[in-house]
Design an enzyme around this catalytic site. Structure first.
Site, PDB file in Angstrom:
ATOM      1  N   ARG A 238       0.859  -1.189   0.000  1.00 14.23           N
ATOM      2  CA  ARG A 238       0.000   0.000   0.000  1.00 14.23           C
ATOM      3  C   ARG A 238       0.888   1.229   0.000  1.00 14.23           C
ATOM      4  O   ARG A 238       1.874   1.310   0.738  1.00 14.23           O
ATOM      5  CB  ARG A 238      -0.915   0.017   1.224  1.00 14.23           C
ATOM      6  CG  ARG A 238      -2.013  -1.049   1.187  1.00 14.23           C
ATOM      7  CD  ARG A 238      -3.028  -0.753   0.094  1.00 14.23           C
ATOM      8  NE  ARG A 238      -4.112  -1.729   0.053  1.00 14.23           N
ATOM      9  CZ  ARG A 238      -4.106  -2.825  -0.692  1.00 14.23           C
ATOM     10  NH1 ARG A 238      -3.055  -3.096  -1.449  1.00 14.23           N
ATOM     11  NH2 ARG A 238      -5.141  -3.644  -0.686  1.00 14.23           N
ATOM     12  N   GLU A 267      -4.022   7.198  -7.906  1.00 12.26           N
ATOM     13  CA  GLU A 267      -4.031   6.299  -9.052  1.00 12.26           C
ATOM     14  C   GLU A 267      -5.262   6.539  -9.912  1.00 12.26           C
ATOM     15  O   GLU A 267      -6.350   6.742  -9.365  1.00 12.26           O
ATOM     16  CB  GLU A 267      -4.019   4.835  -8.580  1.00 12.26           C
ATOM     17  CG  GLU A 267      -2.770   4.457  -7.809  1.00 12.26           C
ATOM     18  CD  GLU A 267      -2.759   2.976  -7.433  1.00 12.26           C
ATOM     19  OE1 GLU A 267      -3.609   2.211  -7.962  1.00 12.26           O
ATOM     20  OE2 GLU A 267      -1.929   2.579  -6.615  1.00 12.26           O
ATOM     21  N   HIS A 286       0.302  -0.470 -10.734  1.00  8.78           N
ATOM     22  CA  HIS A 286      -0.499  -1.278  -9.810  1.00  8.78           C
ATOM     23  C   HIS A 286      -0.933  -2.588 -10.470  1.00  8.78           C
ATOM     24  O   HIS A 286      -2.118  -2.895 -10.612  1.00  8.78           O
ATOM     25  CB  HIS A 286      -1.724  -0.505  -9.319  1.00  8.78           C
ATOM     26  CG  HIS A 286      -2.225  -1.011  -7.990  1.00  8.78           C
ATOM     27  ND1 HIS A 286      -2.926  -0.243  -7.113  1.00  8.78           N
ATOM     28  CD2 HIS A 286      -2.122  -2.233  -7.403  1.00  8.78           C
ATOM     29  CE1 HIS A 286      -3.226  -0.940  -6.028  1.00  8.78           C
ATOM     30  NE2 HIS A 286      -2.741  -2.161  -6.185  1.00  8.78           N
TER      31      HIS A 286
END
Length: 319
Positions: A238, A267, A286
Site C-alpha cells: 500500500r 491512481e 499497480h
C-alpha cells in the site's frame, strides 16, 4: 426493464471477455468503464443510473457521502474479500448489499520478484540501451545469493516472498509489530529485533503489510535514512505505508541504490506526477493482482454474485 451494471476501471477492456456474462443478458445491461472516475462528483454523475457496480480492489472509494448520492444502487461487488474504502455501515443504511470475490496472492508475490530482480540487474536501463543502440553493459548487477532480504510483514504474501528469497540463497529477515518468533521459524527466516535493525541490515527491503493506523507512514524520512547506500526498496503493498515525499527526496539525493513501486498515493498517476520522473525508481501501474487467472476469478465470481443477489441469496457478503 433491465438493471444496469457498471464495471469500473476496466483499463484493458477485458472485463466482459474473461468471464461469461451471458446468463445475465436478459436481466442486466453491463457497461464497462475504460477510464478512471476521478473525484466524488464525477463518480456520482457517472453512476447515477446504475443498480449494480463492480469495483476493482481499493481504487474507487465508496464512503457514506457517495452512497447517499446513489439512491438507485443496490449491489456493490468488490474484488477480494477485504476492502478498506467501502463504508459498510453506510451501505447497509442505504440498502446496498456488498459482496466480494476470491483473490489469489500468487500474482503479487510474482510481481514483487519481477521488480526486485529488475532493480538488481538494471533490466530497464539495459533493455533501453540495447534497443536504442546505446552502451553495451552499462550497469553492474547486485547479487542476491548471500545478501540480506528484509521483509516488512510475513503474512500470506510476505511468507511466500520469503520462500523465494531462501531459494535464491538469500538470508531472510522479517519484522512486523505482531510477528512472533514461532511464525518466523515456521518460514525459516530470522526475526529482526526491531524495524530499525531490519532496515539498516538489509540489502533488499520489501513491504508486505496491511494498511492501518499503525502502518500508515511507517517508513518516513528517518526510517529511509537507515537504508544502506547500496540497498533497494520494493513496495507492492500500500502506498501510504511509505511516505511518498520522503521517498522521492531520498531518491533524488541518492541516499540508497533504488526503489520499485507498484502502488501510489493517487491512481492512476497524473501525467505530471513527480513519481514519473524520479531517478533510481522502477515503476509499474499497480499490477500486483492483475493477471488473467485473477481477473477470471474476479469477474466470474462477480457474475455469480449478481445472479445470487437477483435470486435473493447473496454470496460472499462483506464485511
Amino acid at each position: 426493464m433491465r438493471l444496469r451494471c457498471a464495471l469500473l476501471d476496466d483499463f484493458q477492456g477485458i472485463a466482459t471477455e474473461v468471464a461469461d456474462w451471458s446468463a445475465l443478458a436478459d436481466r442486466v445491461e453491463v457497461v464497462p468503464f475504460r477510464e478512471h472516475l476521478h473525484g466524488e462528483d464525477a463518480l456520482v454523475a457517472a453512476l447515477d443510473g446504475y443498480d449494480i457496480v463492480v469495483t476493482l480492489r481499493e481504487r474507487v472509494a465508496f464512503p457514506a457521502a457517495v452512497l447517499a448520492r446513489l439512491p438507485r444502487l443496490r449491489l456493490l461487488v468488490a474484488s477480494g474479500m477485504r476492502n478498506s474504502v467501502i463504508d459498510y455501515a453506510a451501505a447497509r443504511a442505504h440498502g446496498v448489499t456488498v459482496c466480494g470475490t476470491a483473490s489469489s496472492s500468487t500474482p503479487p508475490v510474482e510481481l514483487t520478484w519481477a521488480l526486485l530482480l529488475g532493480l538488481a540487474r538494471g533490466l530497464v536501463e539495459e533493455h533501453n540501451a540495447v534497443r536504442a543502440g546505446g552502451p553495451w553493459q552499462s550497469t553492474l548487477g547486485a547479487d542476491l545469493h548471500g545478501r540480506r532480504l528484509g521483509l516488512l510483514g510475513l503474512g500470506k504474501i510476505g511468507g511466500r516472498v520469503a520462500r523465494v528469497g531462501l531459494a535464491f540463497g538469500m538470508r531472510v529477515s522479517a519484522w512486523s509489530q505482531n510477528l512472533t518468533r514461532e511464525r518466523a521459524d515456521e518460514h525459516g527466516v530470522e526475526l529482526a529485533p526491531t524495524k530499525e535493525a531490519l532496515l539498516s541490515g538489509s540489502d533488499f527491503v520489501s513491504v508486505h503489510l496491511a494498511l492501518g493506523d499503525r502502518t500508515r507512514g511507517l517508513l518516513g524520512a528517518a526510517e529511509l535514512a537507515l537504508l544502506k547506500p547500496t540497498a533497494y526498496l520494493v513496495n507492492t503493498s500500500r502506498a501510504a505505508i511509505v511516505d511518498q515525499d520522503a521517498l522521492l527526496a531520498a531518491l533524488h539525493e541518492g541516499r540508497f541504490a533504488g526503489a520499485a513501486l507498484d502502488v501510489y498515493d493517487l491512481e492512476p498517476l497524473p501525467a505530471d506526477h513527480p513519481v514519473r520522473t524520479a531517478p533510481r525508481l522502477l515503476t509499474t501501474p499497480h499490477l500486483g493482482y492483475v493477471s488473467r487467472a485473477n481477473y477470471e476469478t474476479y469477474y466470474g465470481q462477480a457474475v455469480e454474485g449478481i445472479e445470487a443477489y437477483l435470486a435473493g441469496t447473496p454470496l460472499r457478503q462483506l464485511p
